[in-house]
Design a protein around this motif. Structure first.
Motif, PDB file in Angstrom:
ATOM      1  N   PRO A  12       0.817  -1.224   0.000  1.00 50.62           N
ATOM      2  CA  PRO A  12       0.000   0.000   0.000  1.00 50.62           C
ATOM      3  C   PRO A  12       0.845   1.266   0.000  1.00 50.62           C
ATOM      4  CG  PRO A  12      -0.803  -1.570   1.632  1.00 50.62           C
ATOM      5  CD  PRO A  12       0.506  -2.098   1.133  1.00 50.62           C
ATOM      6  N   LEU A  13       2.010   1.237   0.660  1.00 57.63           N
ATOM      7  CA  LEU A  13       2.864   2.422   0.775  1.00 57.63           C
ATOM      8  C   LEU A  13       4.191   2.192   0.054  1.00 57.63           C
ATOM      9  CD1 LEU A  13       2.295   3.211   4.565  1.00 57.63           C
ATOM     10  CD2 LEU A  13       1.148   4.243   2.606  1.00 57.63           C
ATOM     11  N   LYS A  14       4.747   3.278  -0.529  1.00 61.21           N
ATOM     12  CA  LYS A  14       6.062   3.200  -1.163  1.00 61.21           C
ATOM     13  C   LYS A  14       7.152   3.283  -0.096  1.00 61.21           C
ATOM     14  CE  LYS A  14       4.325   5.400  -5.390  1.00 61.21           C
ATOM     15  NZ  LYS A  14       4.426   6.550  -6.306  1.00 61.21           N
ATOM     16  N   ASP A  15       8.379   2.933  -0.475  1.00 62.75           N
ATOM     17  CA  ASP A  15       9.463   3.008   0.497  1.00 62.75           C
ATOM     18  C   ASP A  15       9.948   4.449   0.638  1.00 62.75           C
ATOM     19  OD1 ASP A  15      11.018   3.551  -1.707  1.00 62.75           O
ATOM     20  OD2 ASP A  15      12.256   1.752  -1.562  1.00 62.75           O
ATOM     21  N   ALA A  16      11.021   4.651   1.412  1.00 61.26           N
ATOM     22  CA  ALA A  16      11.500   6.005   1.717  1.00 61.26           C
ATOM     23  C   ALA A  16      11.960   6.758   0.470  1.00 61.26           C
ATOM     24  CB  ALA A  16      12.637   5.924   2.725  1.00 61.26           C
ATOM     25  N   THR A  17      12.368   6.033  -0.563  1.00 59.51           N
ATOM     26  CA  THR A  17      12.824   6.682  -1.796  1.00 59.51           C
ATOM     27  C   THR A  17      11.696   6.873  -2.812  1.00 59.51           C
ATOM     28  OG1 THR A  17      13.398   4.575  -2.855  1.00 59.51           O
ATOM     29  CG2 THR A  17      15.086   5.609  -1.469  1.00 59.51           C
ATOM     30  N   GLY A  18      10.467   6.496  -2.422  1.00 58.26           N
ATOM     31  CA  GLY A  18       9.327   6.629  -3.321  1.00 58.26           C
ATOM     32  C   GLY A  18       9.162   5.475  -4.280  1.00 58.26           C
ATOM     33  N   GLN A  19       9.899   4.406  -4.047  1.00 62.25           N
ATOM     34  CA  GLN A  19       9.848   3.247  -4.939  1.00 62.25           C
ATOM     35  C   GLN A  19       8.693   2.316  -4.573  1.00 62.25           C
ATOM     36  OE1 GLN A  19      13.183   0.347  -6.885  1.00 62.25           O
ATOM     37  NE2 GLN A  19      13.300   0.574  -4.677  1.00 62.25           N
ATOM     38  N   VAL A  20       8.033   1.778  -5.590  1.00 58.50           N
ATOM     39  CA  VAL A  20       6.970   0.798  -5.374  1.00 58.50           C
ATOM     40  C   VAL A  20       7.600  -0.544  -5.015  1.00 58.50           C
ATOM     41  CG1 VAL A  20       5.082  -0.491  -6.443  1.00 58.50           C
ATOM     42  CG2 VAL A  20       5.358   1.942  -6.936  1.00 58.50           C
ATOM     43  N   LEU A  21       7.150  -1.138  -3.934  1.00 54.51           N
ATOM     44  CA  LEU A  21       7.628  -2.445  -3.525  1.00 54.51           C
ATOM     45  C   LEU A  21       6.510  -3.478  -3.645  1.00 54.51           C
ATOM     46  CD1 LEU A  21       9.665  -1.627  -0.278  1.00 54.51           C
ATOM     47  CD2 LEU A  21      10.570  -2.095  -2.558  1.00 54.51           C
ATOM     48  N   TRP A  22       6.882  -4.685  -4.010  1.00 55.94           N
ATOM     49  CA  TRP A  22       5.960  -5.809  -4.022  1.00 55.94           C
ATOM     50  C   TRP A  22       6.265  -6.688  -2.815  1.00 55.94           C
ATOM     51  CZ3 TRP A  22       2.613  -7.769  -8.179  1.00 55.94           C
ATOM     52  CH2 TRP A  22       2.354  -6.791  -9.144  1.00 55.94           C
ATOM     53  N   GLU A  23       5.229  -7.221  -2.191  1.00 55.53           N
ATOM     54  CA  GLU A  23       5.426  -8.059  -1.014  1.00 55.53           C
ATOM     55  C   GLU A  23       4.805  -9.429  -1.225  1.00 55.53           C
ATOM     56  OE1 GLU A  23       4.310  -8.060   3.743  1.00 55.53           O
ATOM     57  OE2 GLU A  23       5.100  -6.233   2.796  1.00 55.53           O
ATOM     58  N   LEU A  24       5.609 -10.450  -0.932  1.00 50.94           N
ATOM     59  CA  LEU A  24       5.130 -11.828  -0.924  1.00 50.94           C
ATOM     60  C   LEU A  24       4.794 -12.188   0.511  1.00 50.94           C
ATOM     61  CD1 LEU A  24       4.761 -14.618  -2.363  1.00 50.94           C
ATOM     62  CD2 LEU A  24       7.147 -15.095  -1.755  1.00 50.94           C
ATOM     63  N   SER A  25       3.546 -12.565   0.752  1.00 51.22           N
ATOM     64  CA  SER A  25       3.096 -12.965   2.084  1.00 51.22           C
ATOM     65  C   SER A  25       2.659 -14.422   2.018  1.00 51.22           C
ATOM     66  CB  SER A  25       1.930 -12.098   2.556  1.00 51.22           C
ATOM     67  OG  SER A  25       2.291 -10.735   2.591  1.00 51.22           O
ATOM     68  N   ILE A  26       3.198 -15.234   2.923  1.00 53.50           N
ATOM     69  CA  ILE A  26       2.884 -16.667   2.951  1.00 53.50           C
ATOM     70  C   ILE A  26       2.549 -17.063   4.387  1.00 53.50           C
ATOM     71  CG2 ILE A  26       3.704 -19.002   2.429  1.00 53.50           C
ATOM     72  CD1 ILE A  26       5.962 -17.653   0.770  1.00 53.50           C
ATOM     73  N   CYS A  27       1.501 -17.860   4.543  1.00 55.00           N
ATOM     74  CA  CYS A  27       1.202 -18.414   5.862  1.00 55.00           C
ATOM     75  C   CYS A  27       0.523 -19.763   5.684  1.00 55.00           C
ATOM     76  CB  CYS A  27       0.316 -17.468   6.684  1.00 55.00           C
ATOM     77  SG  CYS A  27      -1.353 -17.244   6.038  1.00 55.00           S
ATOM     78  N   ASP A  28       0.418 -20.518   6.777  1.00 55.01           N
ATOM     79  CA  ASP A  28      -0.370 -21.743   6.727  1.00 55.01           C
ATOM     80  C   ASP A  28      -1.784 -21.424   7.224  1.00 55.01           C
ATOM     81  OD1 ASP A  28      -0.178 -21.593   9.476  1.00 55.01           O
ATOM     82  OD2 ASP A  28       1.178 -23.301   9.683  1.00 55.01           O
ATOM     83  N   GLN A  29      -2.623 -22.430   7.320  1.00 58.76           N
ATOM     84  CA  GLN A  29      -4.038 -22.204   7.611  1.00 58.76           C
ATOM     85  C   GLN A  29      -4.305 -21.783   9.058  1.00 58.76           C
ATOM     86  OE1 GLN A  29      -4.877 -26.147   5.907  1.00 58.76           O
ATOM     87  NE2 GLN A  29      -6.445 -25.175   4.645  1.00 58.76           N
ATOM     88  N   THR A  30      -3.311 -21.918   9.917  1.00 60.17           N
ATOM     89  CA  THR A  30      -3.477 -21.511  11.322  1.00 60.17           C
ATOM     90  C   THR A  30      -2.604 -20.306  11.674  1.00 60.17           C
ATOM     91  OG1 THR A  30      -1.727 -23.004  12.077  1.00 60.17           O
ATOM     92  CG2 THR A  30      -3.972 -23.894  11.990  1.00 60.17           C
ATOM     93  N   ARG A  31      -1.806 -19.858  10.737  1.00 60.60           N
ATOM     94  CA  ARG A  31      -0.855 -18.763  10.930  1.00 60.60           C
ATOM     95  C   ARG A  31       0.226 -19.115  11.952  1.00 60.60           C
ATOM     96  NH1 ARG A  31      -3.508 -12.966  11.585  1.00 60.60           N
ATOM     97  NH2 ARG A  31      -1.291 -12.474  11.784  1.00 60.60           N
ATOM     98  N   SER A  32       0.435 -20.392  12.198  1.00 62.00           N
ATOM     99  CA  SER A  32       1.571 -20.793  13.024  1.00 62.00           C
ATOM    100  C   SER A  32       2.869 -20.616  12.242  1.00 62.00           C
ATOM    101  CB  SER A  32       1.411 -22.241  13.480  1.00 62.00           C
ATOM    102  OG  SER A  32       1.289 -23.107  12.353  1.00 62.00           O
TER     103      SER A  32
END
Length: 264
Positions: A12-32
């Motif tokens: 949702p937010l750019k980094d300090a230099t104004g660059q667009v970042l992509w984020e990979l988010s991974i979890c299991d079904q219980t978030r353990s």
């Protein structure tokens, strides 16, 4: 079986230099298990995703990765093919969505306007119906139904519903088109069947990650009243409902049965 839920999307937010970042988010079904990594847009490709999946797995790759966002699917699927992981489109990545919400990521998926159901598949008639919650798992799993979709997590007992609760649904009498319709529905991957008010009113099938199909339209006051009761019963059944396709109204044979749940 090890199942992960994953998303790869612009932060949702750019980094300090104004660059667009992509984020990979991974979890299991219980978030353990949770894993997150970012990269600049110039590196946002399937090779980077595959490398991160290997890092997250620590030599033990998952069997399945579930993805809810259409924009994430192609890159994660390509990475999955590289690593031999089955990637499954699935709206019900509840643990992942909870985590993304906490990180203030957008969750909304843009959906196209509903399209008419192919005319060559439409059956003879349809109606609203109800089934006691206690009958669903017992009756339908014991019948020789060619296409049967009753996920374990949607069984009434696993949702804490009493066996006497009325589960609302829609029955389509497909006639000669019954099997063709059931096979088409199986490929479309039904998620929910909702009553929508309009001019005319209608039943809209939510399917796949973002597809919407017009199952029926009506302007009859009695049908509209029944549709409102249908939606009220869905509220009482924690959103649980069903879609049943059968050749006729004899009740002797069934072609396809789907247990569905309204999305939050």
């Amino acid at each position: 079986m090890t199942i992960w839920q994953a998303d790869f999307y612009k932060r949702p937010l750019k980094d300090a230099t104004g660059q667009v970042l992509w984020e990979l988010s991974i979890c299991d079904q219980t978030r353990s298990f949770e894993y997150a990594a970012t990269c600049p847009q110039s590196q946002a490709n399937s090779a980077w995703v595959a490398a991160q999946l290997q890092l997250a797995a620590n030599k033990k790759l998952p069997d399945v990765i579930q993805v809810f966002r259409p924009q994430s699917l192609s890159l994660i699927a390509a990475a999955g093919r590289t690593l031999g992981i089955h990637v499954e489109p699935n709206r019900r990545t509840l643990a992942l969505k909870q985590w993304l919400q906490e990180k203030q990521f957008p969750l909304a998926v843009e959906k196209p306007p509903p399209a008419p159901l192919p005319e060559n598949l439409w059956g003879d008639k349809w109606r609203f119906a109800t089934l006691p919650a206690g009958d669903i798992a017992d009756v339908f799993t014991e019948r020789p139904i060619p296409i049967l979709h009753i996920p374990e997590f949607l069984k009434p007992i696993n949702l804490g519903l009493a066996s006497t609760v009325s589960i609302p649904g829609v029955i389509i009498y497909g006639g000669r088109q019954s099997m063709g319709l059931a096979r088409w529905l199986q490929q479309a991957d039904p998620v929910a069947l909702n009553y929508i008010t309009g001019a005319p009113d209608g039943l809209i099938l939510e399917a796949g990650l973002q597809d919407r199909w017009i199952v029926a339209t009506f302007d009859d006051s009695e049908v509209t009243a029944a549709a409102k009761v249908y939606e009220q019963r869905k509220q009482q059944s924690r959103g649980l409902h069903f879609l049943l396709v059968q050749p006729d109204d004899s009740g002797m044979t069934y072609t396809g049965f789907w247990l569905l749940q309204a999305e939050d």
